[in-house]
Scaffold this motif. Structure first.
Motif, PDB file in Angstrom:
ATOM      1  N   VAL A  82       0.852  -1.180   0.000  1.00 56.73           N
ATOM      2  CA  VAL A  82       0.000   0.000   0.000  1.00 56.73           C
ATOM      3  C   VAL A  82       0.892   1.234   0.000  1.00 56.73           C
ATOM      4  O   VAL A  82       1.794   1.362   0.831  1.00 56.73           O
ATOM      5  N   ARG A 134       0.503   5.346   0.141  1.00 61.43           N
ATOM      6  CA  ARG A 134      -0.424   6.451   0.405  1.00 61.43           C
ATOM      7  C   ARG A 134       0.179   7.738  -0.144  1.00 61.43           C
ATOM      8  O   ARG A 134       1.271   8.132   0.267  1.00 61.43           O
ATOM      9  N   GLU A 162      -1.833  -1.367  -3.922  1.00 63.90           N
ATOM     10  CA  GLU A 162      -2.930  -0.455  -3.629  1.00 63.90           C
ATOM     11  C   GLU A 162      -2.364   0.946  -3.503  1.00 63.90           C
ATOM     12  O   GLU A 162      -1.438   1.185  -2.723  1.00 63.90           O
ATOM     13  N   ASP A 184      -3.374   4.516  -2.383  1.00 61.12           N
ATOM     14  CA  ASP A 184      -4.375   5.256  -1.620  1.00 61.12           C
ATOM     15  C   ASP A 184      -4.266   6.733  -1.981  1.00 61.12           C
ATOM     16  O   ASP A 184      -3.260   7.386  -1.691  1.00 61.12           O
ATOM     17  N   SER A 228      -6.584   9.061  -1.024  1.00 58.82           N
ATOM     18  CA  SER A 228      -7.543   9.798  -0.207  1.00 58.82           C
ATOM     19  C   SER A 228      -7.033  11.180   0.213  1.00 58.82           C
ATOM     20  O   SER A 228      -7.840  12.066   0.498  1.00 58.82           O
ATOM     21  N   ASN A 229      -5.737  11.393   0.248  1.00 59.13           N
ATOM     22  CA  ASN A 229      -5.186  12.694   0.625  1.00 59.13           C
ATOM     23  C   ASN A 229      -4.661  13.484  -0.567  1.00 59.13           C
ATOM     24  O   ASN A 229      -3.971  14.488  -0.386  1.00 59.13           O
ATOM     25  N   GLU A 255      -4.595  -1.313  -7.682  1.00 58.62           N
ATOM     26  CA  GLU A 255      -5.858  -0.887  -7.105  1.00 58.62           C
ATOM     27  C   GLU A 255      -5.749   0.559  -6.644  1.00 58.62           C
ATOM     28  O   GLU A 255      -4.727   0.964  -6.087  1.00 58.62           O
ATOM     29  N   SER A 279      -7.563   3.353  -4.211  1.00 56.52           N
ATOM     30  CA  SER A 279      -8.534   3.536  -3.127  1.00 56.52           C
ATOM     31  C   SER A 279      -8.561   5.001  -2.727  1.00 56.52           C
ATOM     32  O   SER A 279      -7.591   5.738  -2.921  1.00 56.52           O
ATOM     33  N   GLY A 280      -9.701   5.409  -2.192  1.00 51.96           N
ATOM     34  CA  GLY A 280      -9.829   6.728  -1.604  1.00 51.96           C
ATOM     35  C   GLY A 280      -9.830   7.906  -2.557  1.00 51.96           C
ATOM     36  O   GLY A 280      -9.721   9.043  -2.118  1.00 51.96           O
ATOM     37  N   TYR A 338     -10.751   0.044  -8.914  1.00 50.83           N
ATOM     38  CA  TYR A 338     -11.103   0.903  -7.793  1.00 50.83           C
ATOM     39  C   TYR A 338     -11.639   0.036  -6.658  1.00 50.83           C
ATOM     40  O   TYR A 338     -12.466  -0.837  -6.882  1.00 50.83           O
TER      41      TYR A 338
END
Length: 98
Positions: A13, A15, A43, A45, A47-48, A74, A76-77, A97
């Motif tokens: 992951v 981020r 993944e 991420d 989201s931010n 993938e 996410s967010g 997604y």
């Protein structure tokens, strides 16, 4: 007979946050490529992430082109705005997604 989900050995992951644009694409792509070598599922991420430009979105094309065979990417967010940007460039065709 049902379909079986592919067996993945592990997941990495990453981020991301802030703006992804021409100023940081090399750094972000390097981070994603490094993570991709350690996993079957990557993944990302988002989201931010507050903004992604067309230049920034191109890292996904570069990532998939240079990724190990069989890597599942993938996302996410992702906010609606980020997802629209990715979709407008065709990123939807090779990422999932979650």
């Amino acid at each position: 007979m049902g379909h079986r989900a592919p067996a993945y050995r592990d997941r990495a992951v990453v981020r991301l946050g802030g703006e992804i644009d021409y100023r940081n694409t090399a750094r972000v792509l390097g981070e994603l490529r490094k993570a991709a070598t350690r996993a079957s599922i990557l993944e990302i991420d988002l989201s931010n992430v507050t903004l992604i430009t067309s230049d920034g979105a191109m890292i996904f094309f570069d990532l998939v082109r240079s990724a190990p065979s069989g890597l599942r990417v993938e996302i996410s967010g992702a906010t609606d705005a980020v997802r629209r940007r990715l979709s407008s460039l065709g990123v939807d065709h090779f990422v999932h997604y979650v």
